[in-house]
Design an enzyme around this catalytic site. Structure first.
Site, PDB file in Angstrom:
ATOM      1  CB  CYS A   2     -10.865   9.146  11.768  1.00 39.60           C
ATOM      2  SG  CYS A   2     -12.208   8.001  11.946  1.00 39.60           S
ATOM      3  NE  ARG A  27      -5.459   9.739   9.524  1.00 41.81           N
ATOM      4  CZ  ARG A  27      -4.404   9.121  10.023  1.00 41.81           C
ATOM      5  NH1 ARG A  27      -3.265   9.161   9.373  1.00 41.81           N
ATOM      6  NH2 ARG A  27      -4.477   8.477  11.157  1.00 41.81           N
ATOM      7  CD1 TRP A  75     -12.607   3.783   6.457  1.00 42.60           C
ATOM      8  CD2 TRP A  75     -12.415   2.774   8.441  1.00 42.60           C
ATOM      9  NE1 TRP A  75     -12.606   2.422   6.246  1.00 42.60           N
ATOM     10  CE2 TRP A  75     -12.486   1.783   7.440  1.00 42.60           C
ATOM     11  CE3 TRP A  75     -12.287   2.376   9.777  1.00 42.60           C
ATOM     12  CZ2 TRP A  75     -12.440   0.425   7.733  1.00 42.60           C
ATOM     13  CZ3 TRP A  75     -12.240   1.025  10.065  1.00 42.60           C
ATOM     14  CH2 TRP A  75     -12.311   0.059   9.039  1.00 42.60           C
ATOM     15  CG  ASN A  99      -7.647   8.562  14.151  1.00 42.51           C
ATOM     16  OD1 ASN A  99      -8.197   7.506  13.863  1.00 42.51           O
ATOM     17  ND2 ASN A  99      -6.373   8.788  13.927  1.00 42.51           N
ATOM     18  N   GLY A 100      -9.745   6.855  16.337  1.00 37.98           N
ATOM     19  CA  GLY A 100      -9.396   5.736  17.209  1.00 37.98           C
ATOM     20  C   GLY A 100     -10.633   4.965  17.619  1.00 37.98           C
ATOM     21  CD  GLU A 464       0.072  -6.474  -3.381  1.00 34.40           C
ATOM     22  OE1 GLU A 464      -0.348  -6.983  -2.322  1.00 34.40           O
ATOM     23  OE2 GLU A 464      -0.043  -5.263  -3.630  1.00 34.40           O
ATOM     24  CE  LYS A 468      -2.646  -3.628  -4.468  1.00 35.10           C
ATOM     25  NZ  LYS A 468      -1.949  -3.036  -3.427  1.00 35.10           N
ATOM     26  CD  GLU A 471      -6.271  -2.671  -2.394  1.00 38.07           C
ATOM     27  OE1 GLU A 471      -6.536  -2.158  -1.313  1.00 38.07           O
ATOM     28  OE2 GLU A 471      -5.106  -2.940  -2.746  1.00 38.07           O
ATOM     29  CG  HIS A 487      -6.870 -30.611  -2.331  1.00 37.62           C
ATOM     30  ND1 HIS A 487      -6.956 -31.977  -2.187  1.00 37.62           N
ATOM     31  CD2 HIS A 487      -5.646 -30.362  -2.840  1.00 37.62           C
ATOM     32  CE1 HIS A 487      -5.813 -32.532  -2.568  1.00 37.62           C
ATOM     33  NE2 HIS A 487      -5.005 -31.572  -2.979  1.00 37.62           N
ATOM     34  CE  LYS A 582      -1.235   4.801   0.897  1.00 40.66           C
ATOM     35  NZ  LYS A 582      -1.091   3.664  -0.008  1.00 40.66           N
TER      36      LYS A 582
HETATM   37  C1  F6R Z   1      -3.520  -2.695  -0.101  1.00 44.69           C
HETATM   38  C2  F6R Z   1      -3.002  -1.872   0.973  1.00 44.69           C
HETATM   39  C3  F6R Z   1      -3.099  -2.388   2.350  1.00 44.69           C
HETATM   40  C4  F6R Z   1      -1.861  -1.998   3.171  1.00 44.69           C
HETATM   41  C5  F6R Z   1      -2.081  -2.385   4.643  1.00 44.69           C
HETATM   42  C6  F6R Z   1      -0.858  -2.079   5.494  1.00 44.69           C
HETATM   43  O1  F6R Z   1      -3.326  -2.079  -1.340  1.00 44.69           O
HETATM   44  O2  F6R Z   1      -2.531  -0.782   0.750  1.00 44.69           O
HETATM   45  O3  F6R Z   1      -3.318  -3.758   2.376  1.00 44.69           O
HETATM   46  O4  F6R Z   1      -0.743  -2.631   2.640  1.00 44.69           O
HETATM   47  O5  F6R Z   1      -3.183  -1.702   5.146  1.00 44.69           O
HETATM   48  O6  F6R Z   1      -0.577  -0.710   5.512  1.00 44.69           O
HETATM   49  P1  F6R Z   1       0.831  -0.181   5.991  1.00 44.69           P
HETATM   50  O7  F6R Z   1       1.852  -0.645   4.996  1.00 44.69           O
HETATM   51  O8  F6R Z   1       0.709   1.311   6.027  1.00 44.69           O
HETATM   52  O9  F6R Z   1       1.087  -0.784   7.344  1.00 44.69           O
END
Ligand code: F6R
Length: 587
Positions: A2, A27, A75, A99-100, A464, A468, A471, A487, A582
């Site tokens: 948020c 956010r 969010w 926010n929270g 990773e 990627k 998501e 398995h 983010k």
């Molecule tokens: C995936 C992604 C998330 C962040 C995770 C941690 O593309 O961006 O998995 O890596 O939310 O975020 P930070 O690095 O800000 O703690």
């Protein structure tokens, strides 16, 4: 998650709130809203979906005269995504955005309902709003103090009070700062939301209440607190797509430059990197991609420097019985530095008197400030929700730390590796400027399941790559240790199911190749990414061969670009995938 923005000054707040919310959309973007105020009225406008929907609604509404307001992009945590649950919330004299997460919301709601208070939404925010209103009898500072004493959980609130021409804010475990302009003040979840208007700001600490009118006061425990005014570099905060179609692509293309900037001081003088060789055990903690960058570090520290490493997801680490029985260093990885679970893991380690080191991108963030020592990656602002350049820099710093530790512990002596680190940006630039990713993307974008297999460090790369792709494209993806496939998971392999095989670790390459053959013989469409010329598979991407410390940094960008091209072919909202945000400031 948020985003919050607030304004009080001599202008109408509409444009300032909308601009701020657009910047904070990273956010969360389930719904948004603003409340603006004058002597007589508070006008609330809310909308479901992206900020552009709110903007349209505001532009079609006759707004009251006003010089103050609060805005919010949501969010969803408590209560589904709809107009009633969108912020701001209003109960009696109080209008707030939040926010929270309020953890004892149910208990407070029951208490207030017993006193006859009715609720319209399913949010914890409305409950907090009702509590402040319940405690308000003309003294708002007292009402905020009484209420925050009762609230358990995390919050950043911006508050308007019907009978006061002032704006209030308070935070705990969710970020909030005060921006100071010329005869005007701002409240924001982060600086980018207000940098257009001011670069002067104050970071608010836990339960400091801000009171804004034609001046500002910060109050804690009923005493005025004096705080340092910080000055931000405007260029760091202003970003644009620079002609790229998406921020994600722009950020991948920035990788060579930010890699060079981040590594240069340490490559010139390795002593600038912390010496972790004295620790008997290392814990690397983070979430999502940050954790997967940590796994690259774990592999290298274990394999090359013979250090015992636990790499654990922060949301588990914070609640597990972690046994600190040897001299341990906890390394926290976080781009934003505000991830709630990672902050909790950091605080846990500190509670046990364990040394902490953070690897962060945002210098003013909570994790950076609270850890004992810190290394900054120089990623600049990362706008796309899916991390790319920050991941590469986190993994690069950990790789260099592993190299330094291996030298210190005398498990390797090859100094020429530093030169390969120096050449990495150029090689990376070659890798990301190839165009064979589009051909592969076209082959797989219609699939509904994709697998990634590899062993040891290659498995960490798979994790990773899989995250990627899933998501941003919404394709179901799974990363598996190549040897584990048989398995159970191999039963999902069928004709034309894409399977990425990652092979960079030459010692184990033959084993992975055998596992690739197993899926190929069951009809899988195999895509191999390797540093060994195999000339075996229809889809084979050969990346330049470098030393083991640097190798993953040339493979992951390949997977980032394939994910990007697939999501583009599927018409996805690449920079803002659904349900994500983010900065994950709730647990
Ligand atoms: C995936 C992604 C998330 C962040 C995770 C941690 O593309 O961006 O998995 O890596 O939310 O975020 P930070 O690095 O800000 O703690």
């Amino acid at each position: 998650m948020c985003g919050i923005v607030g304004y009080i000054g001599n202008k109408h707040p509409k444009d300032i709130l909308l601009n701020g919310l657009k910047t904070l959309e990273y956010r969360g973007y389930d719904s948004s809203g603003i409340a603006i105020k004058n002597d007589k009225n508070i006008q609330i406008i809310k909308s479901v979906g992206k900020i552009s929907n709110l903007e349209e609604k505001i532009n079609n509404t006759k707004l009251i005269e006003s010089n103050m307001g609060i805005g919010h992009t949501r969010w969803a945590t408590h209560g589904e995504v709809n107009l009633v649950n969108a912020h701001p919330h209003q109960v009696g004299n109080i209008t707030i955005v939040h926010n929270g997460i309020i953890e004892n919301a149910k208990e407070i709601k029951d208490k207030l309902m017993n006193k006859g208070i009715k609720f319209k939404s399913n949010t914890d925010t409305e409950i907090a709003c009702a509590l402040i209103n319940y405690n308000y009898n003309g003294d708002i500072i007292d009402a905020i103090n009484k209420s925050t004493n009762e609230l358990i959980g995390s919050y950043a609130f911006a508050i308007l009070v019907k009978d006061k021409n002032m704006l209030y804010a308070v935070r705990k475990d969710s970020p909030l700062l005060l921006g100071i302009g010329d005869n005007e003040f701002f409240i924001a979840s982060d600086l980018s939301a207000i940098i257009k208007y001011t670069n002067k700001y104050i970071l608010l600490d836990e339960n400091e209440i801000v009171e804004l009118s034609d001046t500002y006061r910060i109050i804690k425990n009923n005493k005025i607190v004096k705080k340092e005014i910080l000055i931000a570099d405007v260029n760091d905060e202003l970003v644009s797509k620079c002609g790229y179609e998406h921020y994600m692509l722009k950020e991948i293309m920035e990788e060579p430059v930010v890699l060079e900037n981040t590594l240069k001081p340490y490559l010139d003088n390795l002593n600038l990197l912390p010496d972790i060789s004295k620790y008997k055990e290392i814990h690397i903690v983070g979430c999502g991609s940050a954790l997967y960058a940590g796994m690259i570090g774990k592999n290298l520290l274990e394999e090359k420097a013979n250090v015992k490493v636990l790499c654990e997801v922060a949301s588990e680490y914070r609640y597990k019985n972690i046994i600190y029985d040897r001299k341990t260093l906890v390394i926290l990885i976080s781009q934003s530095g505000e991830t709630a679970d990672t902050i909790a893991a950091l605080r846990k380690a500190k509670k046990y008197g364990i040394d902490t080191l953070s690897i962060v991108n945002v210098k003013t963030s909570t994790i950076s400030r609270e850890s004992d020592s810190r290394i900054f990656i120089e990623a600049g602002k990362e706008v796309a929700v899916a991390t790319t350049k920050a991941y590469i820099l986190q993994a690069a710093i950990l790789s260099l730390i592993a190299y330094k530790t291996a030298l210190k512990r005398k498990s390797i002596s090859d100094k020429s590796i530093l030169n390969e680190f120096r050449k990495l940006p150029k090689l990376l630039s070659e890798v990301i400027n190839r165009d064979d990713y589009i051909r592969i993307a076209k082959e797989i974008y219609k699939s509904s399941n994709v697998f990634f297999i590899g062993r040891k460090i290659d498995y960490s790369i798979c994790l990773e790559g899989s995250l990627k792709l899933k998501e941003i494209s919404y394709i179901h993806c799974e990363a598996k240790e190549a040897g584990e496939l048989k398995h159970g998971t191999i039963s999902l392999i069928d004709n034309d199911i894409p399977v990425f095989g990652i092979i960079t670790d030459k010692d184990i390459a033959d084993k992975t190749i055998s596992n690739i053959e197993e899926v190929k013989s069951r009809g899988a469409k195999v895509i191999v990414i390797t540093n060994i010329e195999l000339n075996k598979y229809d889809y084979e991407i050969l990346v330049p061969k470098v030393n083991d410390f640097c190798q993953s940094l040339l493979v992951v960008p390949t997977l980032q670009l394939i994910a990007y091209e697939i999501a583009k072919l599927r018409g996805c909202d690449i920079d803002k995938p659904k349900n994500l945000a983010k900065s994950v400031t709730v647990e």
